[in-house]
Design an enzyme around this catalytic site. Structure first.
Site, PDB file in Angstrom:
ATOM      1  N   GLY A 163      28.054  50.369  29.084  1.00 19.74           N
ATOM      2  CA  GLY A 163      26.722  50.296  29.673  1.00 19.74           C
ATOM      3  C   GLY A 163      26.593  49.170  30.676  1.00 19.74           C
ATOM      4  O   GLY A 163      27.583  48.571  31.116  1.00 19.74           O
ATOM      5  N   CYS A 164      25.347  48.850  31.015  1.00 21.55           N
ATOM      6  CA  CYS A 164      25.070  47.972  32.155  1.00 21.55           C
ATOM      7  C   CYS A 164      25.541  46.524  31.981  1.00 21.55           C
ATOM      8  O   CYS A 164      25.791  45.841  32.966  1.00 21.55           O
ATOM      9  CB  CYS A 164      23.575  47.989  32.457  1.00 21.55           C
ATOM     10  SG  CYS A 164      22.978  49.598  33.024  1.00 21.55           S
TER      11      CYS A 164
END
EC number: 2.3.1.74
Length: 389
Positions: A163-164
């Protein structure tokens, strides 16, 4: 006979991990945010959902994004109608796209970084590849090794589905590899393609719509190594300190699940609040040893999850508007490219610093911070030191 401690000492570099080159790449297909709601509701056969479309239009208007780049064109979406429905089984079609496109886009960014670095690719000793876009075996790290023609004994590390926040993770890993392996040169690649997350709108899952309004495609690459070769390698930033933490009471704040319908995202409304509440503690831990408590005196690279996160961080720390200039510029021009974002921001900052005639790569300042935020809620913190221009 040498001792184990002597062997270990000989294996380690002398100086700090240094960023020696940065490269970025995007798909050719550019999407203007102002016209995206019309396109999105038309291609997903959802034009009859007028109230939902108005909500999506407001999301796009408030996003502070001007444009994004996407692999998914109108033609590709017409050929793959399952991607345009909400939660239709479509993983095979998505996987077929990303297992090819993620390494290909990563290669584009890597080639630019290697060119700027100025050394032969045979000197690359380690590869870190990061993507949240699909999974495969052998992985995107293997595919990139083949695409670039790297040596078969390059030591590879594949990061899938983080993810980010993973844009911060790759700095931490590259730092450890470069500093603990003498003469190591680490190629770092983050490549993200939204073909895994694109889907039609739903009245009951508005956080999915948030993703459709924010996410874009992009890849970025770094060359990282300690003890730069004089006259050949040109340092851009030094990595001084790193940390990772899970924010308290944040379980479920950001979730992603790989399902038959692709990668689904779930966001709590208070993600900006959780980030802003925990950022002060992360900064104190990072900068107290340096005697820095004025966070307007450092340069800022923050993952632009969305404008609300940046607004609340600015408010909490009383940051001047120009502190987030590079971050907001990348959000505006590319959208949220997940892990690749902070690398794009780093590139934007060093280029603008040179253009503006400033005396360091970090907007004329010596010290700076890089933040990654993502599922968990996980916060990555990296202390950077700029280099004189």
């Amino acid at each position: 006979m040498v001792t184990v401690s002597e062997i270990r000492k000989a294996q380690r570099a002398e100086g700090p991990a240094t960023i020696l080159a940065i490269g970025t790449a995007n798909p050719a297909n550019c999407v203007e945010q102002s016209t995206y709601p019309d396109f999105y509701f038309k291609i997903t056969n959802s034009e009859h959902k007028t109230v939902l479309k108005e909500k999506f239009q407001r999301m796009c208007d408030k996003s502070m994004i001007k444009r994004r780049y996407m692999y998914l064109t109108e033609d590709i979406l017409k050929e793959n109608p399952s991607l345009c429905e909400y939660m239709a089984p479509s993983l095979d079609a998505r996987q077929d796209m990303v297992v090819v496109e993620v390494p290909r886009l990563g290669k584009e960014a890597a080639v630019k970084a290697i060119k700027e670095w100025g050394q032969p690719k045979s000197k690359i000793t380690h590869l870190i590849f990061c993507t949240t876009s699909g999974v495969d075996m052998p992985g995107a790290d293997y595919q990139l090794t083949k695409l670039l023609g790297l040596r078969p004994y390059v030591k590879r590390y594949m990061m899938y589905q983080q993810g980010c926040f993973a844009g911060g993770t790759v700095f931490r890993l590259a730092k450890d590899l470069a500093e603990n392996n003498k003469n190591a040169r680490v190629l770092v690649v983050c490549s993200e393609v939204t073909a895994v997350t694109f889907r039609g709108p739903s009245d009951t899952h508005l956080d999915s719509l948030v993703g459709q309004a924010l996410f874009g495609d992009g890849a970025a690459a770094l060359i990282v190594g300690s003890d730069p070769v004089p006259e050949i390698e040109k340092p851009i930033f030094e990595m001084v300190w790193t940390a990772q933490t899970i924010a308290p009471d944040s379980e479920g704040a950001i979730d992603g699940h790989l399902r038959e319908a692709g990668l689904t995202f779930h966001l709590l409304k208070d993600v900006p609040g959780i980030v802003s509440k925990n950022i002060d503690k992360a900064l104190v831990e990072a900068f107290k040893p340096l005697g820095i408590s004025d966070y307007n005196s450092i340069f800022w690279i923050a993952h632009p999850g969305g404008p609300a996160i940046l607004d609340q961080v600015e408010q909490k720390l009383a940051l001047k508007p120009e502190k987030m200039r590079a971050t907001r510029e990348v959000l505006s021009e590319y959208g949220n490219m997940s892990s690749a974002c902070v690398l794009f921001i780093l590139d934007e900052m060093r280029k603008k610093s040179t253009q503006d005639g400033l005396n360091t790569t970090g907007e004329g300042l010596e010290w700076g911070v890089l933040f990654g935020f993502g599922p968990g809620l996980t916060i990555e913190t990296v202390v950077l030191r700029s280099v004189a221009i």
